[in-house]
Write an enzyme that holds these catalytic residues in place. Structure first.
Site, PDB file in Angstrom:
ATOM      1  N   CYS A  58      -0.921  -8.638   4.987  1.00 26.70           N
ATOM      2  CA  CYS A  58      -0.806  -7.223   5.412  1.00 26.70           C
ATOM      3  C   CYS A  58      -1.320  -6.267   4.352  1.00 26.70           C
ATOM      4  O   CYS A  58      -0.765  -5.177   4.152  1.00 26.70           O
ATOM      5  CB  CYS A  58       0.636  -6.861   5.791  1.00 26.70           C
ATOM      6  SG  CYS A  58       1.273  -7.811   7.145  1.00 26.70           S
ATOM      7  N   HIS A  66       1.075  -2.371   1.074  1.00 26.65           N
ATOM      8  CA  HIS A  66       1.255  -3.139   2.317  1.00 26.65           C
ATOM      9  C   HIS A  66       0.909  -2.217   3.481  1.00 26.65           C
ATOM     10  O   HIS A  66       1.097  -0.998   3.399  1.00 26.65           O
ATOM     11  CB  HIS A  66       2.734  -3.554   2.378  1.00 26.65           C
ATOM     12  CG  HIS A  66       3.088  -4.482   3.494  1.00 26.65           C
ATOM     13  ND1 HIS A  66       3.248  -4.069   4.794  1.00 26.65           N
ATOM     14  CD2 HIS A  66       3.358  -5.815   3.497  1.00 26.65           C
ATOM     15  CE1 HIS A  66       3.591  -5.094   5.546  1.00 26.65           C
ATOM     16  NE2 HIS A  66       3.670  -6.178   4.787  1.00 26.65           N
ATOM     17  N   ASP A  73       8.177   2.338  -1.587  1.00 33.18           N
ATOM     18  CA  ASP A  73       8.367   1.163  -0.745  1.00 33.18           C
ATOM     19  C   ASP A  73       9.013   0.092  -1.635  1.00 33.18           C
ATOM     20  O   ASP A  73       8.343  -0.504  -2.485  1.00 33.18           O
ATOM     21  CB  ASP A  73       7.005   0.706  -0.218  1.00 33.18           C
ATOM     22  CG  ASP A  73       7.076  -0.634   0.500  1.00 33.18           C
ATOM     23  OD1 ASP A  73       8.135  -1.283   0.486  1.00 33.18           O
ATOM     24  OD2 ASP A  73       6.041  -1.040   1.074  1.00 33.18           O
ATOM     25  N   GLN A 113       9.624  -5.144  -1.940  1.00 29.94           N
ATOM     26  CA  GLN A 113       9.513  -6.253  -2.902  1.00 29.94           C
ATOM     27  C   GLN A 113      10.267  -5.980  -4.200  1.00 29.94           C
ATOM     28  O   GLN A 113      10.656  -6.918  -4.886  1.00 29.94           O
ATOM     29  CB  GLN A 113       8.031  -6.520  -3.236  1.00 29.94           C
ATOM     30  CG  GLN A 113       7.190  -6.987  -2.060  1.00 29.94           C
ATOM     31  CD  GLN A 113       7.589  -8.373  -1.539  1.00 29.94           C
ATOM     32  OE1 GLN A 113       8.227  -9.159  -2.230  1.00 29.94           O
ATOM     33  NE2 GLN A 113       7.198  -8.663  -0.308  1.00 29.94           N
ATOM     34  N   LYS A 146      14.508  -9.536   2.972  1.00 29.44           N
ATOM     35  CA  LYS A 146      13.927  -9.895   1.671  1.00 29.44           C
ATOM     36  C   LYS A 146      14.979  -9.820   0.572  1.00 29.44           C
ATOM     37  O   LYS A 146      14.743 -10.197  -0.560  1.00 29.44           O
ATOM     38  CB  LYS A 146      12.769  -8.952   1.333  1.00 29.44           C
ATOM     39  CG  LYS A 146      11.582  -9.068   2.302  1.00 29.44           C
ATOM     40  CD  LYS A 146      10.440  -8.220   1.827  1.00 29.44           C
ATOM     41  CE  LYS A 146       9.445  -7.884   2.912  1.00 29.44           C
ATOM     42  NZ  LYS A 146       8.602  -8.997   3.336  1.00 29.44           N
TER      43      LYS A 146
HETATM   44  C1  LIG Z   1       5.591  -4.309  -0.047  1.00 31.74           C
HETATM   45  C2  LIG Z   1       6.026  -4.447   1.383  1.00 31.74           C
HETATM   46  N1  LIG Z   1       6.227  -3.348   2.107  1.00 31.74           N
HETATM   47  C3  LIG Z   1       6.629  -3.400   3.376  1.00 31.74           C
HETATM   48  C4  LIG Z   1       6.843  -4.602   4.012  1.00 31.74           C
HETATM   49  C5  LIG Z   1       7.291  -4.609   5.441  1.00 31.74           C
HETATM   50  O1  LIG Z   1       8.587  -5.063   5.523  1.00 31.74           O
HETATM   51  P1  LIG Z   1       9.274  -5.341   6.942  1.00 31.74           P
HETATM   52  O2  LIG Z   1       8.348  -6.272   7.660  1.00 31.74           O
HETATM   53  O3  LIG Z   1      10.572  -5.955   6.599  1.00 31.74           O
HETATM   54  O4  LIG Z   1       9.385  -4.024   7.632  1.00 31.74           O
HETATM   55  C6  LIG Z   1       6.626  -5.779   3.314  1.00 31.74           C
HETATM   56  C7  LIG Z   1       6.801  -7.087   3.976  1.00 31.74           C
HETATM   57  O5  LIG Z   1       6.253  -8.067   3.594  1.00 31.74           O
HETATM   58  C8  LIG Z   1       6.221  -5.701   1.963  1.00 31.74           C
HETATM   59  O6  LIG Z   1       6.003  -6.799   1.233  1.00 31.74           O
END
Ligand SMILES: Cc1ncc(COP(=O)(O)O)c(C=O)c1O
Length: 411
Positions: A367, A124, A201, A204, A227
């Site tokens: 993203c 992401h 990260d 998910q 999430k």
């Molecule tokens: C794999 C992953 N990393 C990071 C993020 C970013 O999360 P946040 O927008 O809650 O900071 C997302 C959000 O969709 C994501 O799916």
């Protein structure tokens, strides 16, 4: 549906509402933001109605109560991810901020010209751009683990990229597009063999699979409340205490200091050093409630239900003419996230037509522009499922795709 989660949908009031167009909601967008159970909603109201005040400041009874509840939430998070002490849990605004925090503190402090960060194209943007930016600033080099044709990390290539120059491996626990579950434990071991750190990260993965940061030798872990069936505006950064203690602050201001003089200041111990200003108090406490909910349900039940749904979705989606699913086809390598395209259909048209039938999915690049460039597509449609979804909802998705295909004159 798994026995002890048959009543689960009743816990989520929004799942039982009807949309403005009269359709029942079929929510297949939990990968973007999950929904919250009544217990979390109640907790938020309870705090605002009965004892909201600022934390870590006043000695009055309200201040005492929110401070102790927020710290109790920190301890619940510690236990939930298997961290060693509550100080290793830093409240942030979400995954994005957690990653930026480490990129801007650890990265600026420890990265030097020629050092290497290992990334990959399924990340992401939140776990991509902060590393790209700090690497540029510090003269460090990004290396990319190639993806296999079915959207997994090529671990042999990963091994060959690791060297004493490697300072950090940044990897997602689960891809938000491909659904790929990455072997972070094995990757951590290999990173440590060359003296590198690993940043996972968990945006998910944390809502869908148990994690134990100590057992898995994870140095940093980030995830978001929204999430994880909790509030938005709150997230977590886990960092190993020994590393966090060596880092300078990220943001400066109240709460993060030890002493302030006109010509210099000194910093508070962790975690306060990284929690400048008034935090998202209610959200931090209610995240603890969300974690209680997940813990009570149990990952065995969650994963069993998600497995049933994934098996069904994979089979049904593959039967739709012209539909291509991205990512691993074997369930053992993937979570309940399905990104796809239908030949001849624009993803935005598909998402719009699905919405007419009450199906909430996401479309776009999610993203992950480098991943979409790798797949040679501009966009995709994504259905992301979790334990409160049902096979009937997957049938509704399939029917709505049939409706969309007819509307787009593909059928
Ligand atoms: C794999 C992953 N990393 C990071 C993020 C970013 O999360 P946040 O927008 O809650 O900071 C997302 C959000 O969709 C994501 O799916």
């Amino acid at each position: 549906m798994v026995a002890n989660i048959t009543s689960v949908r009743h816990d989520f009031p929004i799942l039982n509402t009807r949309l403005p167009n009269g359709q029942p909601l079929v929510y297949l967008d939990s990968g973007a933001s999950a929904q919250r159970p009544q217990s979390v909603i109640n907790k938020i109201s309870e705090i605002y109605e009965h004892y909201y005040s600022n934390v870590h400041r006043g000695v009055h009874q309200l201040g005492d109560r929110v401070t102790s509840e927020m710290e109790a939430s920190r301890s619940r998070i510690q236990a939930f991810i298997g961290a060693s002490t509550p100080e290793e849990i830093i409240f942030t605004s979400g995954t994005t901020m957690s990653i930026n925090l480490i990129a801007q503190t650890w990265g600026r402090h420890f990265l030097n010209g020629g050092d290497e960060i290992i990334l990959n194209e399924m990340e992401h943007h939140a776990n991509f751009v902060p590393w790209q930016a700090i690497a540029k600033e510090r003269g460090a080099v990004l290396k990319f683990i190639p993806l296999t044709p079915d959207g997994r990390l090529d671990l042999e290539q990963y091994q060959s990229l690791l060297s004493p120059k490697t300072k950090l491996v940044a990897v997602t626990g689960m891809s938000n597009v491909l659904g790929t579950i990455n072997p972070v434990e094995e990757m951590a071991q290999r990173a440590h063999e060359v003296g590198a750190l690993i940043f996972v990260d968990g945006a998910q993965s944390v809502p869908h699979q148990p994690v134990h940061v100590v057992d898995s030798e994870i140095d940093f872990l980030a995830f978001s409340g929204h999430k994880l069936f909790g509030p938005s505006g709150i997230g977590v950064l886990y960092g190993r205490k020994k590393i966090l203690e060596t880092l300078p602050p990220f943001l400066y201001g109240g709460n993060m200091i030890s002493e302030v003089h006109c010509d210099h200041s000194s910093w508070a111990q962790i975690p306060a050093r990284f929690e400048a200003g008034t935090p998202a108090i209610t959200e931090a406490i209610a995240l603890g409630t969300a974690i209680d909910y997940v813990t009570e349900l149990g990952f065995d039940a969650i994963q069993e239900q998600e497995h049933i749904l994934s098996q069904y979705a994979l089979q049904k989606l593959q039967e739709v003419p012209g539909l291509q699913i991205y990512g691993p086809q074997e369930l053992e390598h993937r979570g309940a996230i399905f990104s796809f395209n239908i030949a001849g259909a624009h993803p935005e048209d598909l998402a719009t037509l699905l919405d007419r039938k009450g199906i909430a999915v996401r479309h776009g690049h999610h993203c992950t522009m480098p991943l979409h460039q790798h797949l040679k597509i501009a966009a995709s449609v994504r259905a992301s499922l979790t334990f409160y979804n049902t096979t009937e909802e997957i049938d509704a998705l399939i029917d709505a795709l049939e409706f969309a295909r007819k509307r787009l004159r593909l059928a």
